[in-house]
Every structure is written in structure tokens, then in C-alpha cells.
Design a protein around this motif. Sequence first.
Motif, PDB file in Angstrom:
ATOM      1  N   ASP A  43      11.480  21.198   3.831  1.00  0.00           N
ATOM      2  CA  ASP A  43      11.207  21.704   4.821  1.00  0.00           C
ATOM      3  C   ASP A  43      10.345  20.802   5.863  1.00  0.00           C
ATOM      4  OD1 ASP A  43      13.846  22.802   4.834  1.00  0.00           O
ATOM      5  OD2 ASP A  43      12.166  24.579   3.908  1.00  0.00           O
ATOM      6  N   ILE A  44       9.626  20.757   4.462  1.00  0.00           N
ATOM      7  CA  ILE A  44       7.649  20.174   5.815  1.00  0.00           C
ATOM      8  C   ILE A  44       8.215  18.115   6.140  1.00  0.00           C
ATOM      9  CG2 ILE A  44       5.566  19.653   5.352  1.00  0.00           C
ATOM     10  CD1 ILE A  44       5.512  21.579   3.564  1.00  0.00           C
ATOM     11  N   GLU A  45       7.978  18.411   7.513  1.00  0.00           N
ATOM     12  CA  GLU A  45       7.856  16.797   7.645  1.00  0.00           C
ATOM     13  C   GLU A  45       6.287  16.216   7.964  1.00  0.00           C
ATOM     14  OE1 GLU A  45       9.243  16.730  11.922  1.00  0.00           O
ATOM     15  OE2 GLU A  45      11.220  17.801  11.327  1.00  0.00           O
ATOM     16  N   ILE A  46       6.360  14.716   7.037  1.00  0.00           N
ATOM     17  CA  ILE A  46       5.167  14.560   7.435  1.00  0.00           C
ATOM     18  C   ILE A  46       5.649  12.916   7.987  1.00  0.00           C
ATOM     19  CG2 ILE A  46       6.798  13.122   5.075  1.00  0.00           C
ATOM     20  CD1 ILE A  46       3.795  12.891   3.538  1.00  0.00           C
ATOM     21  N   GLU A  47       3.952  11.997   8.293  1.00  0.00           N
ATOM     22  CA  GLU A  47       4.183  11.344   8.984  1.00  0.00           C
ATOM     23  C   GLU A  47       3.067  10.397   7.896  1.00  0.00           C
ATOM     24  OE1 GLU A  47       3.075   9.399  13.182  1.00  0.00           O
ATOM     25  OE2 GLU A  47       2.939  11.700  12.857  1.00  0.00           O
ATOM     26  N   ILE A  48       3.512   9.246   7.830  1.00  0.00           N
ATOM     27  CA  ILE A  48       2.725   7.925   7.872  1.00  0.00           C
ATOM     28  C   ILE A  48       1.669   7.084   9.051  1.00  0.00           C
ATOM     29  CG2 ILE A  48       2.335   5.882   6.222  1.00  0.00           C
ATOM     30  CD1 ILE A  48       4.331   6.595   4.809  1.00  0.00           C
ATOM     31  N   VAL A  49       0.544   7.631   9.695  1.00  0.00           N
ATOM     32  CA  VAL A  49      -0.490   7.295  10.335  1.00  0.00           C
ATOM     33  C   VAL A  49      -0.422   6.018  10.208  1.00  0.00           C
ATOM     34  CG1 VAL A  49      -0.054   9.608  11.420  1.00  0.00           C
ATOM     35  CG2 VAL A  49      -2.154   8.903   9.677  1.00  0.00           C
ATOM     36  N   ASN A  50      -0.546   5.703   9.315  1.00  0.00           N
ATOM     37  CA  ASN A  50      -1.933   4.333   9.012  1.00  0.00           C
ATOM     38  C   ASN A  50      -0.979   3.753   7.296  1.00  0.00           C
ATOM     39  OD1 ASN A  50      -3.212   1.899  10.122  1.00  0.00           O
ATOM     40  ND2 ASN A  50      -5.426   3.238   7.910  1.00  0.00           N
ATOM     41  N   ALA A  51      -1.070   2.488   7.126  1.00  0.00           N
ATOM     42  CA  ALA A  51      -1.237   2.276   5.903  1.00  0.00           C
ATOM     43  C   ALA A  51      -2.082   0.540   5.915  1.00  0.00           C
ATOM     44  CB  ALA A  51       0.277   1.866   5.500  1.00  0.00           C
ATOM     45  N   GLU A  52      -2.354   0.379   5.107  1.00  0.00           N
ATOM     46  CA  GLU A  52      -3.159  -1.019   4.838  1.00  0.00           C
ATOM     47  C   GLU A  52      -2.855  -1.557   2.761  1.00  0.00           C
ATOM     48  OE1 GLU A  52      -7.539  -0.972   5.503  1.00  0.00           O
ATOM     49  OE2 GLU A  52      -7.134   0.534   8.015  1.00  0.00           O
ATOM     50  N   ILE A  53      -2.850  -3.025   3.508  1.00  0.00           N
ATOM     51  CA  ILE A  53      -3.010  -3.395   2.237  1.00  0.00           C
ATOM     52  C   ILE A  53      -3.728  -4.142   1.322  1.00  0.00           C
ATOM     53  CG2 ILE A  53      -0.491  -5.414   2.766  1.00  0.00           C
ATOM     54  CD1 ILE A  53      -0.624  -3.763  -1.466  1.00  0.00           C
ATOM     55  N   HIS A  54      -4.568  -4.502   1.113  1.00  0.00           N
ATOM     56  CA  HIS A  54      -5.478  -5.128   0.295  1.00  0.00           C
ATOM     57  C   HIS A  54      -5.238  -5.168  -0.922  1.00  0.00           C
ATOM     58  CE1 HIS A  54      -8.764  -2.806   2.624  1.00  0.00           C
ATOM     59  NE2 HIS A  54      -8.035  -2.676   3.214  1.00  0.00           N
ATOM     60  N   TYR A  55      -5.440  -7.240  -0.589  1.00  0.00           N
ATOM     61  CA  TYR A  55      -5.379  -7.813  -2.453  1.00  0.00           C
ATOM     62  C   TYR A  55      -6.318  -8.948  -2.099  1.00  0.00           C
ATOM     63  CZ  TYR A  55       0.034  -8.033  -0.469  1.00  0.00           C
ATOM     64  OH  TYR A  55       1.383  -7.927  -0.015  1.00  0.00           O
ATOM     65  N   GLU A  56      -7.292  -7.900  -3.291  1.00  0.00           N
ATOM     66  CA  GLU A  56      -7.678  -8.560  -4.255  1.00  0.00           C
ATOM     67  C   GLU A  56      -9.130  -8.244  -3.846  1.00  0.00           C
ATOM     68  OE1 GLU A  56      -5.503  -9.784  -5.496  1.00  0.00           O
ATOM     69  OE2 GLU A  56      -4.958 -11.838  -4.629  1.00  0.00           O
ATOM     70  N   GLY A  57      -8.935  -7.273  -3.189  1.00  0.00           N
ATOM     71  CA  GLY A  57     -10.529  -6.515  -2.145  1.00  0.00           C
ATOM     72  C   GLY A  57     -10.388  -6.622  -0.898  1.00  0.00           C
ATOM     73  N   HIS A  58      -9.413  -7.519  -0.571  1.00  0.00           N
ATOM     74  CA  HIS A  58      -9.521  -7.582   0.934  1.00  0.00           C
ATOM     75  C   HIS A  58      -8.201  -7.248   2.037  1.00  0.00           C
ATOM     76  CE1 HIS A  58     -12.629 -11.533   0.726  1.00  0.00           C
ATOM     77  NE2 HIS A  58     -12.143 -11.245  -0.234  1.00  0.00           N
ATOM     78  N   ARG A  59      -8.702  -6.692   2.438  1.00  0.00           N
ATOM     79  CA  ARG A  59      -7.499  -6.410   3.581  1.00  0.00           C
ATOM     80  C   ARG A  59      -6.482  -7.359   3.838  1.00  0.00           C
ATOM     81  NH1 ARG A  59      -7.249  -2.148   9.393  1.00  0.00           N
ATOM     82  NH2 ARG A  59      -5.538  -2.126   9.221  1.00  0.00           N
ATOM     83  N   ALA A  60      -5.565  -6.878   4.146  1.00  0.00           N
ATOM     84  CA  ALA A  60      -3.815  -8.352   4.335  1.00  0.00           C
ATOM     85  C   ALA A  60      -3.952  -7.528   5.872  1.00  0.00           C
ATOM     86  CB  ALA A  60      -3.508  -8.348   3.501  1.00  0.00           C
ATOM     87  N   LEU A  61      -2.795  -9.158   6.687  1.00  0.00           N
ATOM     88  CA  LEU A  61      -2.625  -8.654   7.563  1.00  0.00           C
ATOM     89  C   LEU A  61      -2.140  -7.562   7.856  1.00  0.00           C
ATOM     90  CD1 LEU A  61      -1.588 -12.849   8.546  1.00  0.00           C
ATOM     91  CD2 LEU A  61      -3.569 -11.295   9.341  1.00  0.00           C
ATOM     92  N   ASP A  62      -1.862  -6.832   8.786  1.00  0.00           N
ATOM     93  CA  ASP A  62      -1.224  -5.704   9.572  1.00  0.00           C
ATOM     94  C   ASP A  62       1.158  -5.847   9.215  1.00  0.00           C
ATOM     95  OD1 ASP A  62      -3.235  -4.520  10.101  1.00  0.00           O
ATOM     96  OD2 ASP A  62      -2.855  -4.532  12.100  1.00  0.00           O
ATOM     97  N   GLU A  63       0.729  -7.760   9.127  1.00  0.00           N
ATOM     98  CA  GLU A  63       2.907  -8.175   9.458  1.00  0.00           C
ATOM     99  C   GLU A  63       2.698  -7.651   7.640  1.00  0.00           C
ATOM    100  OE1 GLU A  63       0.067  -9.278  10.621  1.00  0.00           O
ATOM    101  OE2 GLU A  63       0.894 -11.015  12.217  1.00  0.00           O
TER     102      GLU A  63
END
Length: 463
Positions: free
Chosen positions: A396-416
Motif C-alpha cells: 500500500d506504500i508508494e515509493i519513488e526513486i528520486v535519484n540513481a547513480e552508478i559508479h564504476y571503479e569508484g567513478h560516477r558513470a554517465l547518467d545515460e
Amino acid sequence: GFCWRQTETTDYGIRNTPYKEGKGDVLKELSESCKEYGLNLGIYVYPGDETWGAGIGSGGLTKDSSKQEVYNKVFRQQLTETLTNYGETIEVWFDGSCKIDVSDILEKYAKNSVIFQGPHATLRWPGTESGKLFYPAWNTVKSEDFETGVSTQIHGDPDGDIWAPLETNTTLYDHHWFWSPEKEKKRKSLDQLMECYYKSVGYGSVFLLNSTPDTNGLIPADDIKLYKAFRQEIDRRFKKPLAAIKNKKGELKTLNFKLTKKVNHLITMEDYRQGHRIREYSIEGYRNGQWEELYKGQSVGRKKIDFFPDVEISKIRIKALNSIGEPLIRSLSAYYVEDFIPPKKQSVHAWSTWARIGQWDNNGFENGIKEIKVDLSAKIKYPGQFSLKITPDNSDIEIEIVNAEIHYEGHRALDEFVTVEGNSIQINRTAQVTDESSSVIYLSIKCQEACKGIIEFKPALIY
């Protein structure tokens, strides 16, 4: 960021090695060999450089923004040198997009080149390095998907408005791009390569098979032997057709044999300049005074290699059961392959099943938002596409993912490389994965009230 050619833009390159006393240029040697043997030259130019803080998945964006302008000049000079000093380049491989503006360089020096990934892409990666596509395989895609620069086979759409061929790549050593004595033991077999051929070239794709030198700078003798056997086997099967026609229009096209022939393959090629006109078709053989269905398929495109049990027939035809506009057959040819063993039938599909890999509790929420870190390093063992799903225990609880970041080898990857769709996240990793690689995703989730739930994972493409 290591440069195998001569350049003054970095100290991390071949000029600072003992090879030919620092005067060597592997790219020059390769380009000269290509010219000698009549081969086209394609060049892999990765936009990232660890020395500038532009790591795996960065597309050339530096972690420290103050370094970006200087690094842009460095990379642009490197790309210009690469495209101007070695003759015509037929393909430029950016691998994982290119966020540095190089449009003027490509327009000036690589106008006729195909581009792999990035905002100027003209090709697509399938989404795995298995060397195999799933079927049907559509080489058309919608603009909004293609313009991301990282669209894959999943985005294929027969009604797409852009023709963006799939380039199906794989390793000779399963699954390693580079040589070592141990990796030679994982060399693919000829049967495995032929399976890749049927499920790449045979589905209308380009097939890219790597070749890696040993520490002597030579291609291992057993690799060369296998490459030669691969070429010979393709020729054995498909060099001489039993019958063929070219450049025909219409929904029904027939090959007539002078005598009854044993047949087990038909290769169809559309005039793909007009896109995927055939959407569904059947292959029929004529024997005992009647037509019998031998195979049914969907996509044709550049090429479709169909096979079926041996049959003795006097005619064979392809019938377009569903098409957009008049079918345009560039080529239709029939073959009999002796001692043919069909490629393995595998369960190949776009989506696998979810597996639970973690959970979160109801602690740590601030203003309805909770930060979650998920280490996927043990799950992402190969380049590919993957999915993550966040599900609260209370439906019954709605959830929203407001941000997501993927990091490869400790570096943030592109948003794409990470896309949020409802309570799911689509992840794209194109770079090589080694034992030292890491893939970590950081999420910010928002709930109506503090809640707990589970985290699930699955590959998006699976064999």
C-alpha cells in the motif's frame, strides 16, 4: 588511457617504452598492414583517461570540473591525430559514449565512418558480449532511444525511424579480451564461432570477433589456425548456392532447380535502404506435387540465414505473410550444407527472472528520503544490461526513486547508463569487467512514511 601510437599529448604511451627505442607506433604498423591486405581500418578511441580523472563510464567527463577544459583539448588533439595520420578510418569506437564535443572533428576527418556509441552514433551495441542476438533482430530504432547514444538491441523497433545496425561483438577467449597462457585454454571452438555467426550475421548484424596478441606481439598460432578454419567453414557452407536470384520485388519469390535437390538452408537479403519491409514470412519447399512449410520467421533486414531439416525438393520459395510496402528482395539463395549440425537451441530472451539480493530497513529516513548503496560487483561479471527493482514490504506504500547513480571503479558513470522506470532501474555497462572491477549503485528513495523492503536484480539480456 595508454596510447599505442606516437603522441606528445601524454607520457603514458608507447614513446616511453623500450619498443623500437620509443619510436614504435603500433597503429601505424596496423594501418599499413590493412592497406597491404585490402582491409578497412577501425579504431577504438576511449574518451576516458584515468590520469585526468575521467574513468570508466565517464565518457570523458573529469571528476574535477576544473580539469575539463584542458582535458577536452588533449582528447580532441588525440582524436585528430588518430584520424589524420593513419589513412581512412572506416569505424570510430568510443565505447560508452563521448561527452566531449568532437562533432567538428568527425565531420571533417571521419565523415564516411560509422560511429559506435555517443551522440554521433550510427551503430548499436546488442547489450551483451556473447556474440549472439536474440530473434527477431530489428536494425531500426526510434529517434528518442537512439539519441541517448547507448541504445541496444532491446530498443530495436521495426517501425523505428532510424536505421542503426547492431554490431555484435565477442571475445575469442571466453570471456577475456586480452591474452595470457591461461586464457588460451578458454578459446572458443569452431562450433561456437559458427553459432555466433548464425546468431549475428545470420540475424542481419555485423559480427566483431577480437584478435589479441601475446607478449611477443604476435597472434598465437592456434588462434590463427582457428580464424582460418572459421573462414573456410563459412565458405564451405555458403560460397556456392544451389540457385539464386537478385533484385526482385513482390510478396512471393521462387527458386527453381533443374533437378530435385537436397536443401537445408535459405539466405534472404532485403534492400534495407528502405528499412524492414518484411515483418513476417514463411519458407516453403515443393515436393510430391505440393508446397510444404519449412520455416517461419519475422525480421530479415540485411541478411537472414534460415536452416531446416534436409529436404529433397524441386523448388523453394519465400512468402511475405506481413509486410509494410512491397517487399524488396536484394538476394535469395538456397544451399545444401553437408554434415550440418544446427546451432544449439538456447533459451534466449530479453528478460530473465528477478533474484533477491538485499533489503533495506525503516531506519535512516530524513524528510521521507533514504539513501541506499547497493554493491553489484559480484553480480555484474560481464558487460551488459541489468535491472534493479526496489519493492516495499507493504504494497500500500508508494515509493519513488528520486535519484540513481552508478559508479564504476569508484567513478560516477554517465547518467545515460542508469535509467529509472517506476520502481526499477535499468543499468548499462559497456566497459570490460575484470576481477578488480566494481559496480556500485547509489539510490535515493522517497516514501510516504518510513518503510522497509527488498532489492531484486536480474540481467536484462540472458542466454
